[in-house]
Design an enzyme around this catalytic site. Sequence first.
Site, PDB file in Angstrom:
ATOM      1  N   SER A  90      29.545 -41.326  12.349  1.00  0.00           N
ATOM      2  CA  SER A  90      28.023 -40.823  13.309  1.00  0.00           C
ATOM      3  C   SER A  90      27.163 -39.980  12.009  1.00  0.00           C
ATOM      4  O   SER A  90      26.438 -39.710  12.394  1.00  0.00           O
ATOM      5  CB  SER A  90      28.513 -38.907  13.542  1.00  0.00           C
ATOM      6  OG  SER A  90      29.686 -38.305  12.716  1.00  0.00           O
ATOM      7  N   THR A 192      26.834 -35.331  13.615  1.00  0.00           N
ATOM      8  CA  THR A 192      25.636 -34.832  12.703  1.00  0.00           C
ATOM      9  C   THR A 192      26.002 -33.706  12.130  1.00  0.00           C
ATOM     10  O   THR A 192      26.408 -32.974  12.505  1.00  0.00           O
ATOM     11  CB  THR A 192      24.671 -34.297  13.969  1.00  0.00           C
ATOM     12  OG1 THR A 192      24.016 -35.661  14.637  1.00  0.00           O
ATOM     13  CG2 THR A 192      23.406 -34.341  12.611  1.00  0.00           C
ATOM     14  N   THR A 210      22.436 -38.122  10.131  1.00  0.00           N
ATOM     15  CA  THR A 210      23.220 -38.942  11.397  1.00  0.00           C
ATOM     16  C   THR A 210      22.273 -39.934  11.356  1.00  0.00           C
ATOM     17  O   THR A 210      21.607 -41.030  11.235  1.00  0.00           O
ATOM     18  CB  THR A 210      22.459 -37.783  12.458  1.00  0.00           C
ATOM     19  OG1 THR A 210      23.396 -37.951  13.720  1.00  0.00           O
ATOM     20  CG2 THR A 210      21.538 -37.680  12.930  1.00  0.00           C
ATOM     21  N   ARG A 220      15.573 -45.374  19.211  1.00  0.00           N
ATOM     22  CA  ARG A 220      15.704 -44.318  19.672  1.00  0.00           C
ATOM     23  C   ARG A 220      15.784 -43.521  18.561  1.00  0.00           C
ATOM     24  O   ARG A 220      16.614 -43.656  17.550  1.00  0.00           O
ATOM     25  CB  ARG A 220      17.059 -44.135  20.704  1.00  0.00           C
ATOM     26  CG  ARG A 220      17.009 -42.863  20.607  1.00  0.00           C
ATOM     27  CD  ARG A 220      17.990 -42.423  20.470  1.00  0.00           C
ATOM     28  NE  ARG A 220      18.223 -40.624  20.480  1.00  0.00           N
ATOM     29  CZ  ARG A 220      18.675 -39.714  19.849  1.00  0.00           C
ATOM     30  NH1 ARG A 220      19.295 -39.396  18.543  1.00  0.00           N
ATOM     31  NH2 ARG A 220      18.986 -38.685  20.677  1.00  0.00           N
ATOM     32  N   VAL A 221      15.526 -42.402  18.593  1.00  0.00           N
ATOM     33  CA  VAL A 221      15.102 -41.359  17.950  1.00  0.00           C
ATOM     34  C   VAL A 221      15.531 -39.757  18.703  1.00  0.00           C
ATOM     35  O   VAL A 221      15.288 -40.008  19.070  1.00  0.00           O
ATOM     36  CB  VAL A 221      13.829 -41.333  16.732  1.00  0.00           C
ATOM     37  CG1 VAL A 221      13.531 -39.473  15.191  1.00  0.00           C
ATOM     38  CG2 VAL A 221      13.846 -42.778  15.752  1.00  0.00           C
ATOM     39  N   ASP A 223      16.491 -35.811  17.715  1.00  0.00           N
ATOM     40  CA  ASP A 223      16.070 -34.742  16.854  1.00  0.00           C
ATOM     41  C   ASP A 223      16.109 -33.995  15.054  1.00  0.00           C
ATOM     42  O   ASP A 223      15.362 -34.234  14.832  1.00  0.00           O
ATOM     43  CB  ASP A 223      16.655 -33.339  17.711  1.00  0.00           C
ATOM     44  CG  ASP A 223      18.376 -33.444  16.752  1.00  0.00           C
ATOM     45  OD1 ASP A 223      19.513 -34.339  17.803  1.00  0.00           O
ATOM     46  OD2 ASP A 223      18.698 -32.377  16.511  1.00  0.00           O
ATOM     47  N   THR A 243      22.744 -29.861  16.386  1.00  0.00           N
ATOM     48  CA  THR A 243      23.098 -30.057  16.299  1.00  0.00           C
ATOM     49  C   THR A 243      24.013 -31.526  17.872  1.00  0.00           C
ATOM     50  O   THR A 243      23.893 -30.384  19.018  1.00  0.00           O
ATOM     51  CB  THR A 243      25.644 -31.090  16.350  1.00  0.00           C
ATOM     52  OG1 THR A 243      26.081 -31.624  16.030  1.00  0.00           O
ATOM     53  CG2 THR A 243      25.988 -29.598  16.288  1.00  0.00           C
ATOM     54  N   GLY A 244      24.323 -32.493  18.561  1.00  0.00           N
ATOM     55  CA  GLY A 244      24.455 -32.389  20.095  1.00  0.00           C
ATOM     56  C   GLY A 244      23.434 -33.644  20.529  1.00  0.00           C
ATOM     57  O   GLY A 244      22.256 -34.482  19.854  1.00  0.00           O
TER      58      GLY A 244
HETATM   59  N1  ASP Z   1      21.990 -34.777  17.467  1.00  0.00           N
HETATM   60  C1  ASP Z   1      22.355 -36.207  16.860  1.00  0.00           C
HETATM   61  C2  ASP Z   1      21.115 -36.939  17.842  1.00  0.00           C
HETATM   62  O1  ASP Z   1      20.562 -36.715  19.242  1.00  0.00           O
HETATM   63  C3  ASP Z   1      22.968 -36.411  17.183  1.00  0.00           C
HETATM   64  C4  ASP Z   1      24.307 -35.843  17.181  1.00  0.00           C
HETATM   65  O2  ASP Z   1      24.175 -34.651  16.611  1.00  0.00           O
HETATM   66  O3  ASP Z   1      25.645 -35.864  18.023  1.00  0.00           O
HETATM   67  O4  ASP Z   1      20.835 -37.988  17.634  1.00  0.00           O
END
Ligand code: ASP
Length: 331
Positions: A90, A192, A210, A220-221, A223, A243-244
Site C-alpha cells: 500500500s 496508507t 501511499t 486517479r489521485v 486524499d 487513511t481509507g
Molecule cells: N487514502 C488512500 C487513498 O485514497 C488510500 C488508503 O489509505 O487506503 O489513496
Amino acid sequence: MLNRRTFLSKSALLGLFAFAPFAKSCADPEQSAPLATPEGPPRFPMLITTWNHGIPANEAAWEVIAAGGKAIDAVEQGVRVVENDPEGHSVGLGGAPDRDGHVTLDACIMDETGNCGAVCFLEHIKNPISVARKVMDETPHVMLAGEGALQFALEQGFEKENLLTEESEKLWKKWRETSDYKPLINIENHDTIGMLALDKEGNISGACTTSGLAYKMRGRVGDSPIIGAGLFCDNEVGGAVATGMGELVMKTLGTFLVVELMRQGRSPQQACEEAVDRIAKKLPNFDDFQIGFLAINKRGEHGSYAIHKGFNYALHDGKSNELIDSDFLME
Ligand code: ASP
C-alpha cells in the site's frame, strides 16, 4: 450528495441494525460531549502513526527525535522505512499498481511553520515523501504531479526504479482475471502511512505516503497528497492524518476539519469522531467504505476514529512503542 431526507431514512434503517454504535457518534451536536479540558503537563516528544507498519516507522523516527532532531526530519525518516519495504502493498516499493499495472505514488509533508510539499501520480521513485520534502524545500511550489514530479525527482538525484515487485504483479494479474473494481472496506492492517510527530521542542510535523487504492483508474489521485485532506498540521493546535477511501476524505477536507475542531476546543478524540460523523451525515454509502482519522494536539493528547472496526495506530512516547485499536462508528 446525500440529502437530509435520504440521510434520515438511512439513519433510521441503520438504527434498526446498529443503533448503539451509530447513535453514539451521530448524536445531536447540541448534546455532544463537552469540550476538552486539558489536564496535567503536556506530553512530548511523541509519535503517532497509522496501522501496524507504524511500529517500524516510529522506531526510525524516534532515533531522530531522541537525538534532538526536528519533527519534520523524524516523520520523513519514519515513513521512508515503510516506503522501502517491498512486502507492503500500500506504500512505495511493492505498492499495488493501478488497473493498467503502473505503480503511481502520492505523498505530502508539512512542518511546524505551515510549510508543505507534495507529489502525486509519481512513478518509478520509491520515496515520494522525500521528493515531497524537496518540493517543499527547493521550489516555490507545494505540489508537483506525474511527469513533472518525476523529472524534478531525477534532477534532484533520486534513482529511477521499477516499483512493481514480482509479488504485487502476481496479485494484480490475479485481479485482472475478473477486473472487478469494487473498493472493499479496508480493515486489513496495511494501508496508507500517516505519521505525526511532536519533537522535544513541542513542534509538530506530519507526513503521509501511499500507493493509493489498489487497481485504481490510471491517473486517479486520492486524499493522501492533498494538504488538508490526507494531512494537516498547525503548530498552534496540533495535527491530523487520514487513511481509507480518499474520495470521502477529499469531499470533506477531513484533516483540516479535525484540526479546526481541535482549535475550537475539541479533544483529538472528539475532533476525529466529528469528522467521521460529517462523512456519515453528508455522503451516500459512506458505510461501504473505511475511513480512519488520527490526531494529536500540542499537549500530546491523541485520538482516533474510524467508520469501521479494524483501524489501529502506533504510539511512541519514548517509553514504549505500541499499537492501539481505534474506536469506530460501526461494527
Ligand atoms: N487514502 C488512500 C487513498 O485514497 C488510500 C488508503 O489509505 O487506503 O489513496
